[in-house]
Scaffold this motif. Structure first.
Motif, PDB file in Angstrom:
ATOM      1  N   GLU A   1       6.252   2.901  -0.848  1.00  0.00           N
ATOM      2  CA  GLU A   1       7.355   3.769  -0.460  1.00  0.00           C
ATOM      3  C   GLU A   1       6.933   4.648   0.715  1.00  0.00           C
ATOM      4  O   GLU A   1       5.748   4.749   1.039  1.00  0.00           O
ATOM      5  CB  GLU A   1       7.772   4.659  -1.640  1.00  0.00           C
ATOM      6  N   GLY A   2       7.909   5.302   1.308  1.00  0.00           N
ATOM      7  CA  GLY A   2       7.626   6.219   2.408  1.00  0.00           C
ATOM      8  C   GLY A   2       8.832   6.344   3.313  1.00  0.00           C
ATOM      9  O   GLY A   2       9.695   5.458   3.362  1.00  0.00           O
TER      10      GLY A   2
ATOM     11  N   GLY B   1       4.764   4.060   8.504  1.00  0.00           N
ATOM     12  CA  GLY B   1       3.746   3.012   8.590  1.00  0.00           C
ATOM     13  C   GLY B   1       3.810   1.974   7.493  1.00  0.00           C
ATOM     14  O   GLY B   1       2.844   1.231   7.291  1.00  0.00           O
ATOM     15  N   LYS B   2       4.925   1.877   6.791  1.00  0.00           N
ATOM     16  CA  LYS B   2       5.026   0.903   5.704  1.00  0.00           C
ATOM     17  C   LYS B   2       4.874  -0.536   6.234  1.00  0.00           C
ATOM     18  O   LYS B   2       4.113  -1.330   5.698  1.00  0.00           O
ATOM     19  CB  LYS B   2       6.355   1.050   4.961  1.00  0.00           C
TER      20      LYS B   2
ATOM     21  N   VAL C   1       8.306  -3.632   0.042  1.00  0.00           N
ATOM     22  CA  VAL C   1       8.988  -2.422   0.495  1.00  0.00           C
ATOM     23  C   VAL C   1      10.481  -2.713   0.425  1.00  0.00           C
ATOM     24  O   VAL C   1      10.919  -3.811   0.794  1.00  0.00           O
ATOM     25  CB  VAL C   1       8.590  -2.074   1.946  1.00  0.00           C
ATOM     26  N   ASP C   2      11.254  -1.760  -0.062  1.00  0.00           N
ATOM     27  CA  ASP C   2      12.699  -1.925  -0.062  1.00  0.00           C
ATOM     28  C   ASP C   2      13.352  -0.553   0.002  1.00  0.00           C
ATOM     29  O   ASP C   2      12.849   0.411  -0.586  1.00  0.00           O
ATOM     30  CB  ASP C   2      13.179  -2.681  -1.301  1.00  0.00           C
TER      31      ASP C   2
ATOM     32  N   VAL D   1       3.034   2.017  -7.920  1.00  0.00           N
ATOM     33  CA  VAL D   1       3.896   2.485  -6.830  1.00  0.00           C
ATOM     34  C   VAL D   1       3.077   3.447  -5.979  1.00  0.00           C
ATOM     35  O   VAL D   1       2.519   4.419  -6.496  1.00  0.00           O
ATOM     36  CB  VAL D   1       5.159   3.185  -7.365  1.00  0.00           C
ATOM     37  N   PHE D   2       3.004   3.155  -4.674  1.00  0.00           N
ATOM     38  CA  PHE D   2       2.255   4.003  -3.752  1.00  0.00           C
ATOM     39  C   PHE D   2       3.201   4.516  -2.672  1.00  0.00           C
ATOM     40  O   PHE D   2       4.183   3.854  -2.314  1.00  0.00           O
ATOM     41  CB  PHE D   2       1.114   3.221  -3.097  1.00  0.00           C
ATOM     42  N   ARG D   3       2.873   5.679  -2.152  1.00  0.00           N
ATOM     43  CA  ARG D   3       3.695   6.295  -1.119  1.00  0.00           C
ATOM     44  C   ARG D   3       2.827   6.666   0.082  1.00  0.00           C
ATOM     45  O   ARG D   3       1.710   7.182  -0.090  1.00  0.00           O
ATOM     46  CB  ARG D   3       4.398   7.540  -1.660  1.00  0.00           C
ATOM     47  N   ILE D   4       3.340   6.374   1.274  1.00  0.00           N
ATOM     48  CA  ILE D   4       2.642   6.758   2.499  1.00  0.00           C
ATOM     49  C   ILE D   4       3.093   8.153   2.879  1.00  0.00           C
ATOM     50  O   ILE D   4       4.280   8.407   3.096  1.00  0.00           O
ATOM     51  CB  ILE D   4       2.943   5.767   3.639  1.00  0.00           C
ATOM     52  N   GLU D   5       2.134   9.067   2.932  1.00  0.00           N
ATOM     53  CA  GLU D   5       2.402  10.453   3.298  1.00  0.00           C
ATOM     54  C   GLU D   5       1.259  10.956   4.173  1.00  0.00           C
ATOM     55  O   GLU D   5       0.089  10.756   3.840  1.00  0.00           O
ATOM     56  CB  GLU D   5       2.537  11.343   2.062  1.00  0.00           C
TER      57      GLU D   5
END
Length: 282
Positions: free
Chosen positions: A18-19, A24-25, A162-163, A176-180
């Motif tokens: 997620e992000g 940068g996903k 990714v969706d 579940v990972f998130r780009i931050e």
């Protein structure tokens, strides 16, 4: 620019990334797919057989839909007859069999996306990377892709996706990972995936038979009052779990299939949970 990313990709795993837009996903997915190389750090381990569905599929190629799939199948090492059989099968599953001989540039956006997804699945990849792969698909094709993802995970593959829809494969993701801030972290409350729609399967094995190992979706199981077993699994893994039980050696007998308590269900039915259609992408 992504920095300090540390991500393991174990087998039998569904991973959601997620992000916000522009974080940068897609870059991360291209790195995982081996399309781009990291400027720092390294990707370790054996390179699995990998397939990738990009956010935008270029249909400006000199092939028909079926010809393109056969060509990609050959690149993946399939013999032409096998590649042609799988191409027909996947086009049929996604409702695009009628466009098998249509040149790619003449396909609609939705049908082009079906071809893009089919090319990634026909070689049975060990690592499947999906970047907004559901975008542009009709409801039936989106549901079919959900089932295909569950099948690949059940077969031992790793799927990273990714969706834009937060409900996509809810109840199925193992992580579940998130780009931050240019980094990757576990999403808050993850894996919330285990709380989505679930199905309960009442089954009975032969006398003395143990529960098969490695069942799809890592179902919960408990003894049933009649001596059988109650399996509870995410709805998207239910088809794969049924197949695994029915094809076990020795096979299991399925007694009942129903929505697990608390799940929305079509009135007057005792079948699998009802999933409302996802709105079409803008």
């Amino acid at each position: 620019m992504l920095r300090g990313v540390d991500l393991d990709l174990p087998a039998h795993t569904l991973i959601r990334i997620e992000g916000a837009n522009g974080t940068g996903k897609s870059t991360l997915l291209r790195l995982l797919a081996g399309i781009d190389s990291p400027t720092e750090g390294r990707i370790t381990g054996r390179r699995p057989r990998t397939a990738y569905v990009p956010e935008r599929f270029s249909a400006a190629l000199p092939f028909t839909a079926a010809g393109y799939l056969v060509h990609l199948g050959r690149i993946h090492g399939l013999r032409t007859p096998e590649a042609a059989d799988r191409a027909r099968s996947w086009l049929d599953r996604f409702g695009a069999a009628g466009h098998a001989r249509t040149p790619l540039p003449e396909l609609s956006k939705g049908t082009s996306q079906k071809v893009a997804v089919a090319q990634a699945l026909l070689a049975e990849p060990e690592l499947l990377i999906l970047d907004e792969a559901w975008t542009g698909l009709d409801t039936a094709a989106r549901d079919e892709l959900d089932r295909a993802v569950a099948e690949r995970v059940a077969a031992g593959a790793t799927v990273v996706f990714v969706d834009h829809d937060p409900r996509r494969l809810a109840g199925s993701a193992d992580a579940v990972f998130r780009i931050e801030g240019n980094g990757l972290c576990a999403a808050s409350g993850a894996p919330a995936a285990k709380t989505g729609p679930r199905v309960r399967i009442a089954a009975a094995g032969p006398p003395g038979a143990a529960i098969p190992a490695g069942l799809p979706g890592a179902p919960e199981h408990a003894p049933a009052a009649d001596g059988g077993v109650l399996f509870t699994v995410a709805a998207t893994h239910s088809d794969a779990l049924l197949h695994a039980l029915l094809t076990a050696r020795p096979p299991w007998h399925i007694r009942q299939l129903a929505a697990a308590p608390g799940i929305e269900q079509d009135p007057g039915t005792d079948g699998p949970p009802h999933r409302s259609p996802t709105p079409e992408a803008p």
